[in-house]
Design an enzyme around this catalytic site. Structure first.
Site, PDB file in Angstrom:
ATOM      1  N   ARG A  24       0.814  -1.222   0.000  1.00 49.41           N
ATOM      2  CA  ARG A  24       0.000   0.000   0.000  1.00 49.41           C
ATOM      3  C   ARG A  24       0.848   1.273   0.000  1.00 49.41           C
ATOM      4  O   ARG A  24       0.455   2.285  -0.585  1.00 49.41           O
ATOM      5  CB  ARG A  24      -0.933  -0.041   1.224  1.00 49.41           C
ATOM      6  CG  ARG A  24      -1.877   1.149   1.360  1.00 49.41           C
ATOM      7  CD  ARG A  24      -2.929   0.836   2.417  1.00 49.41           C
ATOM      8  NE  ARG A  24      -3.532   2.008   3.030  1.00 49.41           N
ATOM      9  CZ  ARG A  24      -4.699   2.516   2.653  1.00 49.41           C
ATOM     10  NH1 ARG A  24      -5.383   1.973   1.685  1.00 49.41           N
ATOM     11  NH2 ARG A  24      -5.190   3.570   3.268  1.00 49.41           N
ATOM     12  N   ILE A  51      -7.195   8.134  -1.032  1.00 47.44           N
ATOM     13  CA  ILE A  51      -7.264   6.680  -1.011  1.00 47.44           C
ATOM     14  C   ILE A  51      -8.007   6.313   0.282  1.00 47.44           C
ATOM     15  O   ILE A  51      -7.772   6.907   1.323  1.00 47.44           O
ATOM     16  CB  ILE A  51      -5.834   6.089  -1.053  1.00 47.44           C
ATOM     17  CG1 ILE A  51      -5.817   4.576  -1.092  1.00 47.44           C
ATOM     18  CG2 ILE A  51      -4.972   6.561   0.069  1.00 47.44           C
ATOM     19  CD1 ILE A  51      -4.396   4.006  -1.346  1.00 47.44           C
ATOM     20  N   SER A  52      -8.932   5.373   0.205  1.00 49.84           N
ATOM     21  CA  SER A  52      -9.767   5.047   1.371  1.00 49.84           C
ATOM     22  C   SER A  52      -8.969   4.391   2.486  1.00 49.84           C
ATOM     23  O   SER A  52      -7.944   3.767   2.250  1.00 49.84           O
ATOM     24  CB  SER A  52     -10.877   4.087   0.976  1.00 49.84           C
ATOM     25  OG  SER A  52     -11.615   4.608  -0.091  1.00 49.84           O
ATOM     26  N   GLN A  53      -9.545   4.492   3.695  1.00 49.11           N
ATOM     27  CA  GLN A  53      -8.976   3.795   4.845  1.00 49.11           C
ATOM     28  C   GLN A  53      -8.918   2.290   4.565  1.00 49.11           C
ATOM     29  O   GLN A  53      -9.798   1.756   3.898  1.00 49.11           O
ATOM     30  CB  GLN A  53      -9.869   3.978   6.079  1.00 49.11           C
ATOM     31  CG  GLN A  53     -10.034   5.395   6.519  1.00 49.11           C
ATOM     32  CD  GLN A  53     -11.493   5.753   6.529  1.00 49.11           C
ATOM     33  OE1 GLN A  53     -12.089   5.908   5.474  1.00 49.11           O
ATOM     34  NE2 GLN A  53     -12.075   5.874   7.701  1.00 49.11           N
ATOM     35  N   PHE A 193     -16.574   9.549   1.275  1.00 49.09           N
ATOM     36  CA  PHE A 193     -15.798   9.500   0.034  1.00 49.09           C
ATOM     37  C   PHE A 193     -15.816  10.858  -0.646  1.00 49.09           C
ATOM     38  O   PHE A 193     -16.731  11.655  -0.423  1.00 49.09           O
ATOM     39  CB  PHE A 193     -16.408   8.472  -0.929  1.00 49.09           C
ATOM     40  CG  PHE A 193     -16.039   7.045  -0.618  1.00 49.09           C
ATOM     41  CD1 PHE A 193     -14.998   6.423  -1.290  1.00 49.09           C
ATOM     42  CD2 PHE A 193     -16.719   6.335   0.355  1.00 49.09           C
ATOM     43  CE1 PHE A 193     -14.646   5.115  -1.008  1.00 49.09           C
ATOM     44  CE2 PHE A 193     -16.373   5.019   0.645  1.00 49.09           C
ATOM     45  CZ  PHE A 193     -15.332   4.411  -0.041  1.00 49.09           C
TER      46      PHE A 193
END
Ligand code: SAH
Length: 206
Positions: A24, A51-53, A193
């Site tokens: 990541r 970028i999402s958790q 988001f």
């Protein structure tokens, strides 16, 4: 990170293995690398996008129930991280991004990591990518004002659409499963988001 996800209730071992394998930190800007594996950090990836958790990526991927023979569509390529996770699980991943610069960077990263089963296109993902469908799973990683109908139409029978739906400042993660002419919808939690901007999404500025 994977231990923490497991403790947080993610049980799907294929998803956990994929998240263990994909580096990541290579998907975020250097300044954020130290936070790359933090569970609750959504990180800046440039162009005002994030970028999402990790826990949101894990929950959405698990809900998509991606099998090894599946064709999958992602809307909102961003850094390419979610596409990489999906590519570890699926036969082929089609991913679309509206911002050319992000699409270009994502392609470079995925190529450098040797992913050969991902195709990226610059376009408005609220329209789907009909010529490559139908898809066993569609994952939308930007917040939609409502469930995008054209995406539901591009699901296979029994296909799963995972999409954050709601106002710009908070969404509910919905899983929409296609059953014949009907759909079954369930909610799997809350999320925040960046907006899904497009013909069947939000307008650019409001
Ligand atoms: N999945 C990404 C994070 C996505 S952030 C990752 O793993 O890094 C949301 C992305 O959706 C942004 O890059 C944004 O530009 C994109 N986006 C927003 N509206 C879109 C649309 N209509 N079609 C395609 N991409 C869109």
């Amino acid at each position: 990170m994977v231990e923490a996800l497991r403790k947080g209730g993610i049980r799907d071992e294929r998803v956990l293995a994929a998240m263990e394998e994909v580096p990541r930190h290579l998907f975020v800007a250097e300044a954020f690398r130290s936070q790359a594996y933090a569970l609750d950090a959504s990180l800046n990836i440039g162009e005002g996008q994030t970028i999402s958790q990790t826990r949101v990526v894990a929950a959405m991927t698990a809900a998509a129930q991606v099998g090894p023979d599946d064709r999958v569509l992602e809307v909102g390529t961003g850094s390419g991280y979610q596409a990489a996770i999906l590519a570890r699980l699926a036969r082929f991943v089609f991913t679309v991004e509206r911002l050319p610069k992000l699409a270009r960077m994502a392609k470079q990263r995925l190529d450098a990591l040797g992913f050969e089963n991902v195709s990226i296109k610059v376009m408005d993902g609220t329209l789907g990518w009909r010529s490559q469908g139908p898809y066993a799973a569609i994952v939308v990683t930007a917040g939609a004002p409502r469930v995008p109908e054209l995406l539901v139409e591009q699901l296979t029978e029994g296909g799963r659409l995972v999409v954050p739906v709601g106002p710009r400042d908070h969404q509910v993660l919905q899983v929409v499963i296609r059953r014949g002419q009907r759909v079954i919808t369930r909610e799997i939690g809350n999320a925040l988001f960046v907006p899904l901007v497009g013909r069947h999404g939000w307008e650019e500025e409001e």
